[in-house]
Design a protein around this motif. Sequence first.
Motif, short mmCIF file in Angstrom:
data_model
loop_
_atom_site.label_atom_id
_atom_site.label_comp_id
_atom_site.label_asym_id
_atom_site.label_seq_id
_atom_site.Cartn_x
_atom_site.Cartn_y
_atom_site.Cartn_z
N ASP A 81 0.82 -1.21 0.00
CA ASP A 81 0.00 0.00 0.00
C ASP A 81 0.86 1.27 0.00
O ASP A 81 0.49 2.27 -0.60
N GLU A 82 2.01 1.21 0.67
CA GLU A 82 2.88 2.39 0.67
C GLU A 82 3.38 2.70 -0.75
O GLU A 82 3.40 3.86 -1.18
N ALA A 83 3.74 1.64 -1.47
CA ALA A 83 4.22 1.85 -2.85
C ALA A 83 3.12 2.44 -3.73
O ALA A 83 3.37 3.32 -4.56
N ILE A 84 1.89 1.97 -3.54
CA ILE A 84 0.76 2.50 -4.32
C ILE A 84 0.64 4.01 -4.10
O ILE A 84 0.56 4.80 -5.04
N ASP A 85 0.66 4.40 -2.84
CA ASP A 85 0.53 5.82 -2.49
C ASP A 85 1.69 6.64 -3.07
O ASP A 85 1.49 7.71 -3.66
N LEU A 86 2.91 6.14 -2.91
CA LEU A 86 4.08 6.91 -3.37
C LEU A 86 4.09 7.04 -4.89
O LEU A 86 4.44 8.09 -5.44
N LEU A 87 3.69 5.98 -5.59
CA LEU A 87 3.67 6.05 -7.06
C LEU A 87 2.70 7.13 -7.54
O LEU A 87 3.01 7.89 -8.46
N LEU A 88 1.54 7.20 -6.88
CA LEU A 88 0.57 8.24 -7.24
C LEU A 88 1.16 9.62 -7.00
O LEU A 88 1.01 10.53 -7.80
N ARG A 89 1.88 9.76 -5.89
CA ARG A 89 2.45 11.07 -5.56
C ARG A 89 3.57 11.47 -6.50
O ARG A 89 3.78 12.65 -6.75
N ILE A 90 4.32 10.48 -6.98
CA ILE A 90 5.43 10.79 -7.88
C ILE A 90 4.92 11.23 -9.26
O ILE A 90 5.42 12.19 -9.84
N PHE A 91 3.90 10.53 -9.74
CA PHE A 91 3.57 10.69 -11.16
C PHE A 91 2.33 11.52 -11.46
O PHE A 91 2.13 11.91 -12.61
N THR A 105 -11.86 -4.59 -8.67
CA THR A 105 -10.46 -4.80 -8.32
C THR A 105 -10.18 -4.32 -6.90
O THR A 105 -11.10 -3.90 -6.18
N TYR A 106 -8.94 -4.37 -6.50
CA TYR A 106 -8.49 -4.03 -5.15
C TYR A 106 -8.88 -2.59 -4.81
O TYR A 106 -8.65 -1.67 -5.60
N GLY A 107 -9.46 -2.40 -3.63
CA GLY A 107 -10.02 -1.11 -3.26
C GLY A 107 -9.02 -0.01 -2.95
O GLY A 107 -9.35 1.18 -3.02
N MET A 108 -7.78 -0.39 -2.61
CA MET A 108 -6.83 0.62 -2.17
C MET A 108 -6.39 1.57 -3.28
O MET A 108 -5.97 2.69 -3.01
N TYR A 109 -6.47 1.12 -4.55
CA TYR A 109 -6.06 2.03 -5.63
C TYR A 109 -6.94 3.28 -5.61
O TYR A 109 -6.46 4.40 -5.72
N GLU A 110 -8.25 3.04 -5.46
CA GLU A 110 -9.19 4.16 -5.48
C GLU A 110 -9.05 5.03 -4.23
O GLU A 110 -9.08 6.26 -4.31
N VAL A 111 -8.88 4.39 -3.07
CA VAL A 111 -8.71 5.14 -1.83
C VAL A 111 -7.47 6.03 -1.91
O VAL A 111 -7.53 7.23 -1.62
N CYS A 112 -6.35 5.44 -2.32
CA CYS A 112 -5.10 6.22 -2.39
C CYS A 112 -5.21 7.34 -3.42
O CYS A 112 -4.72 8.45 -3.19
N ALA A 113 -5.87 7.06 -4.54
CA ALA A 113 -6.04 8.09 -5.56
C ALA A 113 -6.86 9.24 -5.00
O ALA A 113 -6.52 10.42 -5.16
#
Length: 349
Positions: A81-91, A105-113
């Motif tokens: 989950d940390e990588a998901i969040d950081l990737l969104l913040r980088i790009f 699909t997995y719910g965390m993508y939407e939450v982190c976005a």
Amino acid sequence: MKIFEKWVRPGIAELKPYRSARDEFGGSAAVLLDANENSLGDGLGRGLNRYPDPRQRELKKALAKIKGIPPEQIFLGNGSDEAIDLLLRIFAEPGKERVILTPPTYGMYEVCAAVNGLECLKIQLDSRFQPRVKEILAAADQRTKLLFLCSPNNPTGNCMERERVRDLLNGFNGIVVLDEAYIDFSPEKSWLPELGRHPNLVILQTLSKAWGLAGLRVGMAFAAPEIIFFLNKIKFPYNLNSISQKLALQALRKNTAEKAVKQLILNRQTLIEKLRGLKLVEEVFPSDANFLLVRFRNVTAVFAHLLKRGIIVRDRSGQPGCAGCLRVTVGSAPENELLIQVLKEMEEK
Ligand SMILES: *Cc1c(COP(=O)(O)O)cnc(C)c1O
């Protein structure tokens, strides 16, 4: 490096990261008076008065060997989950840019976005739970920076066809995050050996599932060194605590996943067969993961009955394409037997 710099948010590209006192120092010193740690110890005799290695060198070395990927292409996070969040913040620029998700699909993508102020463009998987390549590529515009794919997919359990993933990697002008949290349970091969061919590919894996270490919170991202560079640049310096680093290393050295994975795959097969024999069950979807998506005739009643008997499963009936479905983790043999027994009880009522 060029291809990525045009994708990276300007503020991130220019950012000078925090450097911890020990970052520059590779050797082993006798006297550590640089980080304001407690020099008297932790009171437990476990050396926890010292900050952990911010670069997780030993753990990465062990993973590099197992995965066949060099340490400079590995990022370790406090769960994937940390990588998901950081990737969104980088790009992706908050309030301006967006990402593509492929539900169910997995719910965390939407939450982190959402947390990062990014719009989610949802393009549903097709009737076989495969990504609609043409629609995804047609919907992607200049503002669309990341595409999330999950293979094997949570909650459907199936792998994304290689042809489709390849077409998306080649056609999508941004980062493709391929979440392989369940890959060890699958007969399909990981995309790790393809990293060199696809500079926009980020593969996520985790110690939470096959390795049985969900409590340690250790997630991995594998990508081109340029992408890993930015992940390391913006992470908190000590994102992986010393206990997690140490115990993860022990597990890797003992190769603890292999036996468990074999057993869970056997349990999965038994559970599929038993579930398919029940009248309550309409469909058990094939699974390459350690869970099953199961369609029931009366999902609300089944869910409530299981809950009443102390068995918790995940209700996914609200997800697109998953009407009437519960997601059931493959348990130990006695857990699976109890589940079947409780479902049978309900049939007899
Ligand atoms: C369980 C799961 C993860 C693992 O997340 P961690 O933060 O590493 O525990 C990642 N992706 C998917 C799709 C999952 O189901």
